[in-house]
Motif scaffolding. Structure first.
Motif, PDB file in Angstrom:
ATOM      1  N   GLY A 283       9.449  52.072  53.610  1.00  0.00           N
ATOM      2  CA  GLY A 283      10.950  52.517  53.728  1.00  0.00           C
ATOM      3  C   GLY A 283      11.073  53.909  54.468  1.00  0.00           C
ATOM      4  N   GLU A 284      10.332  54.708  54.196  1.00  0.00           N
ATOM      5  CA  GLU A 284      10.316  56.028  54.978  1.00  0.00           C
ATOM      6  C   GLU A 284       9.901  55.761  56.598  1.00  0.00           C
ATOM      7  N   LEU A 285       9.026  54.790  56.920  1.00  0.00           N
ATOM      8  CA  LEU A 285       8.935  54.460  57.934  1.00  0.00           C
ATOM      9  C   LEU A 285      10.156  53.688  58.895  1.00  0.00           C
ATOM     10  N   TYR A 286      10.739  52.892  58.079  1.00  0.00           N
ATOM     11  CA  TYR A 286      12.012  52.510  58.520  1.00  0.00           C
ATOM     12  C   TYR A 286      12.953  53.547  58.844  1.00  0.00           C
ATOM     13  N   LYS A 287      13.127  54.585  58.026  1.00  0.00           N
ATOM     14  CA  LYS A 287      14.153  55.617  58.397  1.00  0.00           C
ATOM     15  C   LYS A 287      13.854  56.472  59.460  1.00  0.00           C
ATOM     16  N   ARG A 288      12.317  56.660  59.616  1.00  0.00           N
ATOM     17  CA  ARG A 288      11.921  57.335  60.823  1.00  0.00           C
ATOM     18  C   ARG A 288      12.292  56.541  61.962  1.00  0.00           C
ATOM     19  N   GLY A 289      12.043  55.275  62.143  1.00  0.00           N
ATOM     20  CA  GLY A 289      12.423  54.501  63.158  1.00  0.00           C
ATOM     21  C   GLY A 289      13.841  54.754  63.615  1.00  0.00           C
ATOM     22  N   TYR A 290      14.794  54.723  62.510  1.00  0.00           N
ATOM     23  CA  TYR A 290      16.033  54.752  62.786  1.00  0.00           C
ATOM     24  C   TYR A 290      16.588  56.040  63.498  1.00  0.00           C
TER      25      TYR A 290
END
Length: 306
Positions: A283-290
């Motif tokens: 989930g944190e990785l997704y936010k970082r990508g965004y």
């Protein structure tokens, strides 16, 4: 009904993942999507940011996990790819021993191509409005093959082949030939986009700009020649994959400097296992990508409009 403490762990902030459909308005560009197993959750964040900002390319080409991300980007369904991974990563039908037994590989394609509770049905109409290409590797010829709706009857077969990992999965048979992960021969297929005549090319990476792969060709060949004795040319090619990948990276950097392509990188190294289980980490990785995409958005718009 499963007891709560036996239910597979889901990301508890799924309601924060954006939803919606893109407008049927496409820009004359090609987006190239690198693979990388669950590093691709970072890519999901990038692609959702692009879709929310109406950057929807006419052509989408993905390799390995990039083809799965590309499928959701091409269908124009914001947040769909992220929700699949963050909701179902720990479902045994998706990843795990049950998947190996039922699907002859570590990913349960029958599961993710079927009806999943809480996941919207794939928009096939929009998918087929665009050019969606999957990179696979033909074992008999040890060469990359680029499948789209014009040269394959079932596009899902090409996604499955593109995402079928070597060493741990059986090849996918398509019309009598055998295929594995497109990353075995073309990990970042930007040259395909150039050769197809696209003037504007966006490359979405799952490795930071400084990353280089370990090129231990001899050690890798000692394994590949045993596992793929039936396909000797492929065994050689597979052992050289990391060497070829590093060469691709150097060429890509030069093209980026010449502004021939625009590359979106992770802002910092993605240091997770290939099949990361922790959905909070994902989930944190997704936010970082965004956020990484948001930070380069204005530069990308300048590139596309130049």
């Amino acid at each position: 009904m499963a007891l709560p403490f036996l239910k597979p762990k889901e990301y508890d902030k799924l309601d924060e993942i954006p939803t919606g459909d893109i407008k049927n308005k496409y820009i004359d560009a090609c987006i190239v999507i690198e693979g990388g197993a669950f590093r691709g959750v970072h890519t999901s964040g990038v692609l959702d940011c692009l879709m929310l900002n109406n950057i929807n390319c006419k052509c989408v080409i993905g390799v390995s996990a990039g083809s799965l991300n590309g499928l959701n980007y091409a269908s124009g369904q914001i947040g769909r790819g992220a929700r699949i991974n963050l909701k179902y990563r720990n479902n045994k039908n998706y990843v795990g021993l049950r998947s190996i037994w039922k699907n002859k590989g570590v990913i349960g394609f029958n599961f993710i191509f079927g009806d999943m509770e809480g996941i919207e049905t794939l928009n096939l109409k929009r998918l087929y409005e665009r050019r969606f290409v999957c990179v696979t590797t033909n074992l008999e010829e040890a060469k990359p093959v680029y499948f789209d709706k014009n040269n394959i009857n079932n596009i899902f077969d090409s996604v499955r082949a593109s995402s079928t990992l070597p060493y741990v999965s059986l090849p996918v048979e398509i019309e009598g030939k055998h295929y594995l992960d497109g990353g075995c021969t073309d990990r970042i297929p930007y040259e395909w986009a150039i050769n197809e005549g696209y003037e504007k090319i966006i490359v979405v990476r799952t490795r930071d700009k400084n990353f280089r792969a370990n090129e231990n060709v001899e050690r890798k060949y000692s394994l590949s020649k045993r596992l793929y004795a039936k396909y000797p040319e492929f065994a050689v090619k597979l052992s050289e994959t990391d060497k070829l990948y590093n060469e691709q990276i150097e060429k890509l950097i030069k093209l980026e400097e010449e502004r021939r392509v625009f590359v979106i990188y992770p802002s910092e190294p993605i240091d997770i296992p290939m099949l990361e289980k922790n959905v909070d980490t994902l989930g944190e990785l997704y936010k970082r990508g965004y956020d990484d995409c948001q930070n380069i958005l204005e530069a990308l718009k300048i590139y596309l409009n130049s």
